[in-house]
Design an enzyme around this catalytic site. Structure first.
Site, mmCIF file in Angstrom:
data_model
loop_
_atom_site.group_PDB
_atom_site.id
_atom_site.type_symbol
_atom_site.label_atom_id
_atom_site.label_comp_id
_atom_site.label_asym_id
_atom_site.label_seq_id
_atom_site.Cartn_x
_atom_site.Cartn_y
_atom_site.Cartn_z
ATOM 1 N N ASN A 36 39.952 51.750 44.414
ATOM 2 C CA ASN A 36 38.617 51.379 43.922
ATOM 3 C C ASN A 36 38.159 50.155 44.716
ATOM 4 O O ASN A 36 38.637 49.049 44.478
ATOM 5 C CB ASN A 36 38.701 51.064 42.423
ATOM 6 N N TRP A 37 37.261 50.382 45.634
ATOM 7 C CA TRP A 37 36.810 49.271 46.498
ATOM 8 C C TRP A 37 35.805 48.360 45.805
ATOM 9 O O TRP A 37 35.448 47.325 46.349
ATOM 10 C CB TRP A 37 36.208 49.853 47.783
ATOM 11 N N LYS A 38 35.312 48.768 44.658
ATOM 12 C CA LYS A 38 34.290 47.980 43.945
ATOM 13 C C LYS A 38 33.128 47.662 44.898
ATOM 14 O O LYS A 38 32.825 48.462 45.765
ATOM 15 C CB LYS A 38 34.922 46.720 43.345
ATOM 16 N N HIS A 43 35.032 52.279 34.029
ATOM 17 C CA HIS A 43 35.864 51.147 34.452
ATOM 18 C C HIS A 43 35.563 49.961 33.541
ATOM 19 O O HIS A 43 34.427 49.789 33.091
ATOM 20 C CB HIS A 43 35.557 50.807 35.919
ATOM 21 N N GLU A 48 44.137 51.093 32.327
ATOM 22 C CA GLU A 48 44.001 49.820 33.011
ATOM 23 C C GLU A 48 43.846 48.700 31.978
ATOM 24 O O GLU A 48 42.725 48.456 31.492
ATOM 25 C CB GLU A 48 42.770 49.830 33.919
ATOM 26 N N SER A 96 46.603 45.279 39.022
ATOM 27 C CA SER A 96 47.503 44.476 39.865
ATOM 28 C C SER A 96 48.667 45.271 40.460
ATOM 29 O O SER A 96 49.777 44.752 40.587
ATOM 30 C CB SER A 96 48.011 43.261 39.096
ATOM 31 N N GLY A 129 43.071 42.484 38.549
ATOM 32 C CA GLY A 129 42.753 41.376 39.445
ATOM 33 C C GLY A 129 43.413 40.062 39.090
ATOM 34 O O GLY A 129 43.024 39.013 39.603
ATOM 35 N N GLU A 159 35.001 46.993 34.111
ATOM 36 C CA GLU A 159 33.882 46.141 34.566
ATOM 37 C C GLU A 159 32.543 46.752 34.149
ATOM 38 O O GLU A 159 31.591 46.035 33.845
ATOM 39 C CB GLU A 159 33.976 45.935 36.089
ATOM 40 N N GLY A 168 42.797 48.331 42.828
ATOM 41 C CA GLY A 168 41.604 47.581 43.209
ATOM 42 C C GLY A 168 41.855 46.812 44.494
ATOM 43 O O GLY A 168 41.826 47.348 45.592
ATOM 44 N N GLY A 169 42.142 45.512 44.351
ATOM 45 C CA GLY A 169 42.255 44.614 45.498
ATOM 46 C C GLY A 169 43.125 45.130 46.629
ATOM 47 O O GLY A 169 42.734 45.052 47.806
HETATM 48 C C1 PEP Z 1 40.760 47.968 39.228
HETATM 49 O O1 PEP Z 1 39.790 47.225 39.246
HETATM 50 O O2 PEP Z 1 40.638 49.157 38.928
HETATM 51 C C2 PEP Z 1 42.063 47.402 39.548
HETATM 52 C C3 PEP Z 1 43.124 48.046 39.171
HETATM 53 O O3 PEP Z 1 42.059 46.186 40.214
HETATM 54 P P1 PEP Z 1 43.340 45.402 40.782
HETATM 55 O O4 PEP Z 1 44.276 46.416 41.416
HETATM 56 O O5 PEP Z 1 42.782 44.465 41.797
HETATM 57 O O6 PEP Z 1 43.986 44.729 39.639
#
Ligand code: PEP
Length: 253
Positions: A13-15, A99, A169, A214, A175, A101, A235-236
């Site tokens: 997920n590049w957001k 998600h 999640e 994470s 994050g 967010e 994500g990141g």
């Molecule tokens: C996400 O936003 O879906 C996510 C899992 O982020 P991260 O891996 O950065 O925690």
């Protein structure tokens, strides 16, 4: 193939990250996606919608490409929104829905996410429906109750392995560098599997359940080894080709 027979999915997920030049990251992922990796795990990249067309053209059939949200209507007076059909038209085969967010910043409800998942199905997309508790909810001992009600409310009737993936999640793990311990992940994934099989019988056994929050190359093997974890939503770490591939490599012997 994992021990439960489901093909694992590692989804990035590049957001709201990435410009045209970011196609080079996709190229790196494509060149590191060796045959042994491809036979062990499916990869999906969900860039911002601005990059979808370029990414799907580049990735061809090797790596799936998906959106990060879709409106529940096919078309209409919804300024700034994008429909599932539009994502499909750009070459997407998946879409992330609900998600945390979006639940937080856009106040998306389970009903709305469910309607979006139905729209995604009509457009031929696989919906990745996200669920997860906040830190306060976990500390109050309500994690299982919250996740169960989000799964029940956000996954549409008639869901199948073909059109639905669920991503657990925990909001507090996104994050932050924090992750639940393996036993907590196992407990929540078992609960989700239960809800899916109770509601969809045999079809519920084939719906993949991803863990997200994470995930890094360093912890992927442990997290992906937990029962009923059928892949990761990243994500990141998905913005760095070596890290994304490193997570996928958790599925190699
Ligand atoms: C996400 O936003 O879906 C996510 C899992 O982020 P991260 O891996 O950065 O925690």
């Amino acid at each position: 193939m994992a021990r439960d027979g489901l093909r694992p999915l590692v989804a990035g997920n590049w957001k709201m990250n990435g410009l045209k030049s970011s196609v080079s990251v996709l190229d790196e992922i494509l060149s590191g996606y060796s045959d042994d990796l491809a036979s062990a795990v499916e990869l999906l990249v969900c860039p911002p919608v601005t990059l979808l067309h370029a990414f799907s053209g580049r990735a061809g059939s090797a790596i799936a490409v998906g959106g990060q949200d879709a409106h529940q209507s096919v078309s209409g007076a919804y300024t700034g929104s994008v429909s599932a059909e539009m994502l499909s038209d750009l070459g997407a085969t998946y879409v992330i829905l609900g998600h945390s967010e979006r639940r937080a910043h856009h106040r998306e409800s389970d009903d709305e996410i469910c309607a979006k998942a139905e729209a995604a199905r009509h457009a031929g997309l696989t919906a990745i429906v996200c669920v997860g508790e906040t830190r306060e909810e976990r500390e109050a001992g309500r994690a299982l109750e919250i996740v169960a009600s989000q799964v029940d409310g956000s996954v549409p009737d008639g869901a199948t392995a073909h059109d639905t993936v669920v991503a657990y999640e925990p909001v507090w793990a996104i994050g932050t560098g924090l992750t639940p311990d393996a036993a907590d992940v196992a407990e929540v994934h078992a609960l989700i599997r239960h809800r899916l099989t109770d509601r969809f019988d045999e079809a519920g056994t084939g719906i993949r359940i991803l863990y997200g929050g994470s995930v890094k190359p360093q912890n992927a093997r442990e997290l992906m080894g937990v029962a009923d974890v059928n892949g990761a939503l990243v994500g990141g770490a998905s913005l760095v080709a070596a890290d994304f591939l490193g997570i996928a490599r958790a599925y190699l012997p």
